[in-house]
Design an enzyme around this catalytic site. Structure first.
Site, PDB file in Angstrom:
ATOM      1  CD  GLU A 153      -2.957   1.476   2.082  1.00 49.22           C
ATOM      2  OE1 GLU A 153      -3.103   0.621   2.978  1.00 49.22           O
ATOM      3  OE2 GLU A 153      -3.674   2.488   1.974  1.00 49.22           O
ATOM      4  CB  THR A 189      -9.204   5.409   3.587  1.00 46.00           C
ATOM      5  OG1 THR A 189      -9.515   6.563   2.797  1.00 46.00           O
ATOM      6  CG2 THR A 189      -9.048   4.203   2.683  1.00 46.00           C
ATOM      7  CE  LYS A 190      -7.439  11.637   9.603  1.00 48.37           C
ATOM      8  NZ  LYS A 190      -6.151  12.012  10.144  1.00 48.37           N
ATOM      9  CG  PHE A 191      -7.320  11.559   3.079  1.00 50.14           C
ATOM     10  CD1 PHE A 191      -6.463  11.166   4.100  1.00 50.14           C
ATOM     11  CD2 PHE A 191      -7.220  12.845   2.595  1.00 50.14           C
ATOM     12  CE1 PHE A 191      -5.524  12.031   4.621  1.00 50.14           C
ATOM     13  CE2 PHE A 191      -6.278  13.726   3.101  1.00 50.14           C
ATOM     14  CZ  PHE A 191      -5.421  13.311   4.112  1.00 50.14           C
ATOM     15  CD  GLU A 192     -14.107   5.479   0.906  1.00 44.64           C
ATOM     16  OE1 GLU A 192     -13.200   4.745   1.355  1.00 44.64           O
ATOM     17  OE2 GLU A 192     -15.052   5.059   0.232  1.00 44.64           O
ATOM     18  CG  ASP A 195      -1.224  13.874  -1.250  1.00 39.86           C
ATOM     19  OD1 ASP A 195      -1.991  14.194  -0.328  1.00 39.86           O
ATOM     20  OD2 ASP A 195      -0.151  13.275  -1.057  1.00 39.86           O
ATOM     21  CE  LYS A 204      -4.319  26.495  -5.834  1.00 41.60           C
ATOM     22  NZ  LYS A 204      -3.410  27.127  -4.905  1.00 41.60           N
ATOM     23  CG  ASP A 255       9.302   9.410  -3.323  1.00 46.44           C
ATOM     24  OD1 ASP A 255       8.336   8.747  -3.721  1.00 46.44           O
ATOM     25  OD2 ASP A 255       9.770  10.378  -3.950  1.00 46.44           O
ATOM     26  CG  ASP A 274     -12.021  12.423  -2.418  1.00 43.36           C
ATOM     27  OD1 ASP A 274     -10.860  12.413  -2.902  1.00 43.36           O
ATOM     28  OD2 ASP A 274     -12.366  13.231  -1.535  1.00 43.36           O
TER      29      ASP A 274
HETATM   30  C1  LIG Z   1      -4.563  12.109   0.717  1.00 37.41           C
HETATM   31  S1  LIG Z   1      -3.581  11.097   1.744  1.00 37.41           S
HETATM   32  C2  LIG Z   1      -4.493   9.548   1.792  1.00 37.41           C
HETATM   33  C3  LIG Z   1      -4.117   8.673   2.952  1.00 37.41           C
HETATM   34  C4  LIG Z   1      -4.850   7.333   3.043  1.00 37.41           C
HETATM   35  N1  LIG Z   1      -4.579   6.491   1.901  1.00 37.41           N
HETATM   36  C5  LIG Z   1      -6.338   7.542   3.201  1.00 37.41           C
HETATM   37  O1  LIG Z   1      -7.075   7.271   2.238  1.00 37.41           O
HETATM   38  O2  LIG Z   1      -6.766   7.949   4.291  1.00 37.41           O
HETATM   39  C6  LIG Z   1      -2.204  10.675   0.699  1.00 37.41           C
HETATM   40  C7  LIG Z   1      -1.038  10.124   1.477  1.00 37.41           C
HETATM   41  O3  LIG Z   1      -0.021   9.708   0.569  1.00 37.41           O
HETATM   42  C8  LIG Z   1       1.241  10.035   1.104  1.00 37.41           C
HETATM   43  N2  LIG Z   1       2.174  10.109  -0.043  1.00 37.41           N
HETATM   44  C9  LIG Z   1       2.088  10.946  -1.099  1.00 37.41           C
HETATM   45  N3  LIG Z   1       3.063  10.703  -1.980  1.00 37.41           N
HETATM   46  C10 LIG Z   1       3.810   9.684  -1.457  1.00 37.41           C
HETATM   47  C11 LIG Z   1       4.957   8.999  -1.903  1.00 37.41           C
HETATM   48  N4  LIG Z   1       5.557   9.302  -3.067  1.00 37.41           N
HETATM   49  N5  LIG Z   1       5.465   8.015  -1.126  1.00 37.41           N
HETATM   50  C12 LIG Z   1       4.862   7.703   0.063  1.00 37.41           C
HETATM   51  N6  LIG Z   1       3.761   8.315   0.535  1.00 37.41           N
HETATM   52  C13 LIG Z   1       3.230   9.296  -0.219  1.00 37.41           C
HETATM   53  C14 LIG Z   1       1.015  11.341   1.826  1.00 37.41           C
HETATM   54  O4  LIG Z   1       1.981  11.566   2.830  1.00 37.41           O
HETATM   55  C15 LIG Z   1      -0.391  11.143   2.407  1.00 37.41           C
HETATM   56  O5  LIG Z   1      -0.357  10.594   3.702  1.00 37.41           O
END
Ligand SMILES: C[S@@+](CC[C@H](N)C(=O)[O-])C[C@H]1O[C@@H](n2cnc3c(N)ncnc32)[C@H](O)[C@@H]1O
Length: 232
Positions: free
Chosen positions: A63, A211-214, A138, A142, A115, A174
């Site tokens: 994941e 998920t939390k963001f969902e 993310d 924009k 990353d 979303d």
């Molecule tokens: C919008 S959040 C969604 C979190 C979770 N999947 C949820 O649905 O609740 C996106 C997450 O991806 C992580 N993230 C973004 N780019 C990443 C990368 N290249 N490697 C690891 N994590 C990354 C961010 O730190 C953030 O916690």
């Protein structure tokens, strides 16, 4: 992805899909990072050998961007015969997941704080994954930031190389515009079959927790789209 500028052949800074903010880390998360990292953490930059790490041969799910890890812990609890690796750059989220793994006594999860693009490129063997999950990446709303979206043709080609034949890439978002972008990138990528009909979204598979963001997106009235593809 090691890009160079034309004129002086200096390495160009890679575009990252995240902005690193340490955010608020609770004392419990801090303690979890100190106490539990040696047990569940994988150091970045080292080659990943899943059988050696987990001490068994089992299907492997990765994941990317697990956030606070709530959904990863819940999937791992429901699927004890599967091994999970979670990648997240946000340390408070890593601390939160460590607390959950400890509380639920889960031993089928390991975590990398790095990353995900680097991990896929440098540490993960080819054809090693049964499933790759990318839930609510993310969206970079924009237009001038769209290049920061993690789902790009190069990224999908890298994912294809790390999945086993028959392996699954499951994305959810979303943000309608990002969902369309994902479909567009996938339609131009070789090596995948859409598990729904071509050009369509999938019904949410039962194994994906909310998920939390969902939850946050749904409160704002956003529709959620799942995209499930099989590596040929
Ligand atoms: C919008 S959040 C969604 C979190 C979770 N999947 C949820 O649905 O609740 C996106 C997450 O991806 C992580 N993230 C973004 N780019 C990443 C990368 N290249 N490697 C690891 N994590 C990354 C961010 O730190 C953030 O916690």
């Amino acid at each position: 992805m090691n890009m160079t500028t034309k004129d002086n052949a200096q390495p160009r800074r890679e575009i990252r899909s995240f902005v690193l903010r340490e955010g608020r880390i609770t004392p419990g998360q801090k303690r979890a990072l100190q106490r539990l990292w040696p047990r569940f953490g994988l150091e970045p930059g080292r080659r990943i050998d899943p059988a050696a790490i987990f001490g068994r041969q089992a299907p492997l799910t990765l994941e990317i961007g697990f956030g606070n890890g709530e959904s990863l812990a819940s999937m791992a609890a429901r699927e004890p015969a599967t091994d999970f690796i979670g990648i997240e750059v946000h340390r408070p989220g890593v601390g939160h997941l460590l607390q959950e793994l400890d509380k639920q006594a889960l031993d089928n999860v390991r975590i990398i704080n790095e990353d995900a693009v680097k991990v896929l490129r440098d540490s993960l063997p080819a054809c090693s994954l049964d499933r790759l999950l990318l839930f609510f990446p993310d969206p970079w709303h924009k237009k001038r930031h769209h290049k920061r979206r993690i789902v790009q043709p190069d990224f999908i080609a890298l994912v294809a190389s790390r999945l086993k034949p028959g392996g699954i890439l499951h994305m959810a978002t979303d943000w309608e515009d990002y969902a369309e972008h994902m479909l567009d990138v996938m339609s131009r990528s070789e090596g995948f079959l859409n598990c729904a009909t071509s050009g369509a979204y999938s019904v949410k598979p039962d194994y994906r927790p909310v998920t939390k963001f969902e939850r946050r997106g749904r409160k704002l009235g956003h529709g959620v789209r799942d995209l499930v593809f099989e590596k040929k």
